[in-house]
Design an enzyme around this catalytic site. Structure first.
Site, PDB file in Angstrom:
ATOM      1  N   ASP A   1       2.191  10.130 -43.150  1.00  0.00           N
ATOM      2  CA  ASP A   1       0.952  10.882 -43.321  1.00  0.00           C
ATOM      3  C   ASP A   1       0.138  10.751 -42.042  1.00  0.00           C
ATOM      4  OD1 ASP A   1       1.652  11.412 -45.987  1.00  0.00           O
ATOM      5  OD2 ASP A   1       0.763   9.534 -46.658  1.00  0.00           O
TER       6      ASP A   1
ATOM      7  N   ASP B   1      -7.531   2.890 -51.053  1.00  0.00           N
ATOM      8  CA  ASP B   1      -7.540   1.894 -52.126  1.00  0.00           C
ATOM      9  C   ASP B   1      -7.420   0.447 -51.613  1.00  0.00           C
ATOM     10  OD1 ASP B   1      -4.889   2.500 -51.478  1.00  0.00           O
ATOM     11  OD2 ASP B   1      -4.273   2.953 -53.533  1.00  0.00           O
TER      12      ASP B   1
ATOM     13  N   ASP C   1       8.056   8.291 -45.641  1.00  0.00           N
ATOM     14  CA  ASP C   1       7.369   9.503 -45.183  1.00  0.00           C
ATOM     15  C   ASP C   1       6.118   9.139 -44.391  1.00  0.00           C
ATOM     16  OD1 ASP C   1       6.655  10.113 -48.650  1.00  0.00           O
ATOM     17  OD2 ASP C   1       5.523   8.863 -47.246  1.00  0.00           O
TER      18      ASP C   1
HETATM   19  P1  ATP Z   1       4.215   5.034 -50.553  1.00  0.00           P
HETATM   20  O1  ATP Z   1       4.927   4.208 -49.569  1.00  0.00           O
HETATM   21  O2  ATP Z   1       4.664   4.767 -51.930  1.00  0.00           O
HETATM   22  O3  ATP Z   1       4.172   6.495 -50.218  1.00  0.00           O
HETATM   23  P2  ATP Z   1       1.439   5.117 -49.830  1.00  0.00           P
HETATM   24  O4  ATP Z   1       0.463   4.013 -49.597  1.00  0.00           O
HETATM   25  O5  ATP Z   1       1.795   5.956 -48.650  1.00  0.00           O
HETATM   26  O6  ATP Z   1       2.718   4.489 -50.521  1.00  0.00           O
HETATM   27  P3  ATP Z   1       0.585   7.550 -51.031  1.00  0.00           P
HETATM   28  O7  ATP Z   1       0.432   7.888 -52.472  1.00  0.00           O
HETATM   29  O8  ATP Z   1       1.577   8.279 -50.213  1.00  0.00           O
HETATM   30  O9  ATP Z   1       0.846   5.996 -50.977  1.00  0.00           O
HETATM   31  O10 ATP Z   1      -0.867   7.715 -50.398  1.00  0.00           O
HETATM   32  C1  ATP Z   1      -1.124   7.674 -49.002  1.00  0.00           C
HETATM   33  C2  ATP Z   1      -2.441   6.941 -48.730  1.00  0.00           C
HETATM   34  O11 ATP Z   1      -3.524   7.624 -49.345  1.00  0.00           O
HETATM   35  C3  ATP Z   1      -2.493   5.526 -49.288  1.00  0.00           C
HETATM   36  O12 ATP Z   1      -1.925   4.601 -48.398  1.00  0.00           O
HETATM   37  C4  ATP Z   1      -3.975   5.314 -49.466  1.00  0.00           C
HETATM   38  O13 ATP Z   1      -4.603   5.006 -48.247  1.00  0.00           O
HETATM   39  C5  ATP Z   1      -4.452   6.689 -49.883  1.00  0.00           C
HETATM   40  N1  ATP Z   1      -4.449   6.840 -51.353  1.00  0.00           N
HETATM   41  C6  ATP Z   1      -3.482   7.392 -52.116  1.00  0.00           C
HETATM   42  N2  ATP Z   1      -3.806   7.384 -53.407  1.00  0.00           N
HETATM   43  C7  ATP Z   1      -5.024   6.815 -53.485  1.00  0.00           C
HETATM   44  C8  ATP Z   1      -5.914   6.524 -54.550  1.00  0.00           C
HETATM   45  N3  ATP Z   1      -5.583   6.805 -55.810  1.00  0.00           N
HETATM   46  N4  ATP Z   1      -7.086   5.935 -54.235  1.00  0.00           N
HETATM   47  C9  ATP Z   1      -7.413   5.655 -52.954  1.00  0.00           C
HETATM   48  N5  ATP Z   1      -6.637   5.902 -51.917  1.00  0.00           N
HETATM   49  C10 ATP Z   1      -5.450   6.470 -52.161  1.00  0.00           C
HETATM   50 MG    MG Z   2       3.042   7.714 -48.630  1.00  0.00          MG
END
Ligand code: ATP
Ligand code: MG
Length: 397
Positions: free
Chosen positions: A79, A177, A77
């Site tokens: 963002d 993070d 997905d």
């Molecule tokens: P995935 O591929 O599993 O979706 P992701 O990195 O995109 O991994 P998401 O939970 O979709 O994870 O979050 C999108 C972004 O938002 C992360 O890449 C990070 O930059 C930020 N983020 C999400 N959760 C946190 C958190 N708990 N603390 C800090 N930043 C966060």
């Molecule tokens: Mg994500």
């Protein structure tokens, strides 16, 4: 003078410089260096970015999508991060919905039914005031003033409860993070924006926390589970300073709402690397005592039980991993039903031995297992119904 010289010799100033600049430094990386293949991009995400930039805003693909693109993987997905407020974003799209309270974002929706796709658009967020006051006072007052009265709310343990203060991109990056999760991609200019050396870490396959890891885990203990997830999914090493506080901070996971932990566990087990995730949890000392469902399923050492019961779960995990790799759908209810089957079976046997007829006994066993391991997780009605259905089919076999 002499002190300065000695400091220089010992390399102190650079450490000092890093401390004085927790916001990092904007580095723009061209395609020749980052090598992102534009054919892995999602058309709709690109369209969202374009609509926002055409309207005069800054907009980038951000987070996990950029990380996956860099690693040559097609993101599941997308963002988008922008300096437009949620209201401004909403105004630019035909079907857009502002959601969330703790963290307001906009869902831009394309298509309908099963084929529909959601692009999540979030507004650049400011650092917590106490974190950033020294570094940014004076230069970003406008964006912060806009949201006067909607400041961060932090609880006694340092957790962020509400968080809708907009800020510049550099602060948005510092709040994320891990360094590999804080990269921004401009699909029109094919440019990656990197404030924390995320590109180098991606190349080295290192998961590194932005800022002071201990503080960052205290702000949000779920980052510990996220570290495990990314290490398992990406095959990254958790950098030693990022790893060090995990053991101590893990106790803070007890304060995280059960429903959020449950969601994180599902994500962890559905990365396509469920067995690697279990191994990583074990490595970090988290395999027992964090997730009640894992406690039900693993032996004292945190391994899958030997014998048929453990074999059954292993097969369910392998099947799930295979399906994720093949891009097929996976079902949390099936996986959970397999994980908890042994416990349902044990309780069912016990209740039947007490004289209860087969089917009601099973139903009672299921209720007990729900109470013990899943608890009152609102909004999971469908999941619970599906699990019950899978289990209630068992007497027929
Ligand atoms: P995935 O591929 O599993 O979706 P992701 O990195 O995109 O991994 P998401 O939970 O979709 O994870 O979050 C999108 C972004 O938002 C992360 O890449 C990070 O930059 C930020 N983020 C999400 N959760 C946190 C958190 N708990 N603390 C800090 N930043 C966060
Ligand atoms: Mg994500």
């Amino acid at each position: 003078m002499i002190k300065k010289f000695i400091d220089k010799l010992l390399g102190k100033p650079s450490a000092k410089a890093a401390k004085a600049n927790p916001l990092g430094k904007r580095v723009e990386v061209q395609v020749a260096e980052h090598g992102i293949d534009p054919s892995l991009l999602d058309e709709r995400a690109v369209k969202v970015v374009q609509t926002l930039t055409d309207a005069g805003f800054e907009a980038y693909i951000v987070g996990g999508a950029v990380r996956d693109l860099l690693l040559g993987m097609r993101p599941k997905d997308f963002d988008v991060a922008t300096n437009a407020t949620p209201e401004q974003v909403k105004g630019l799209f035909r079907r857009a919905f502002i959601i969330g309270r703790r963290f307001r974002i906009v869902h831009v929706v394309y298509g309908r039914g099963r084929e529909h796709e959601v692009i999540e658009v979030s507004t650049f967020r400011a650092l917590l005031v106490n974190e950033s006051a020294d570094q940014v006072s004076g230069n970003e007052k406008t964006s912060k003033a806009e949201l006067a009265g909607k400041s961060h709310v932090v609880d006694a343990e340092g957790r962020v409860l509400r968080d809708n203060v907009w800020g510049p991109q550099i602060e948005d990056a510092a709040r994320r993070d891990y360094t590999v999760n804080a990269l921004y991609y401009d699909p029109q200019r094919q440019l990656v924006v990197d404030y924390h050396g995320g590109l180098a870490d991606a190349k080295k396959k290192v998961l590194r926390m932005i800022g002071d890891p201990d503080t960052r885990y205290r702000e949000d203990p779920v980052r510990i589970i996220r570290a495990v997830r990314f290490a398992a999914k990406l095959g990254f090493d958790v950098e030693p300073k990022t790893r060090a506080p995990i053991k101590v901070c893990a106790a803070l996971l007890a304060n995280v709402p059960a429903s959020r932990l449950f969601d994180e566990m599902i994500k962890l087990l559905q990365t396509g690397h469920s067995l690697a995730s279990l191994a990583e949890l074990k490595k970090q000392g988290l395999v027992r005592g964090v997730f009640p469902i894992l406690d039900a399923m693993l032996d004292e050492k945190g391994d899958l039980a030997s014998g048929p019961a453990g074999e059954f779960v292993r097969m369910a995990f392998e099947d799930t991993d295979r399906r994720v790799r093949e891009g097929r759908g996976v079902s949390p209810s099936f996986m959970l039903a397999c994980m908890l089957w042994r416990e349902v079976l044990d309780r069912w046997t016990r209740i039947r031995e007490g004289g209860e007829p087969t089917v009601p006994a099973l139903s009672m066993a299921i209720d007990e297992v729900f109470d013990a391991r899943i608890g009152d997780i609102s909004g999971r009605g469908k999941l619970a119904t599906d699990m019950r259905e899978i289990w209630m089919m068992q007497p027929r076999f």
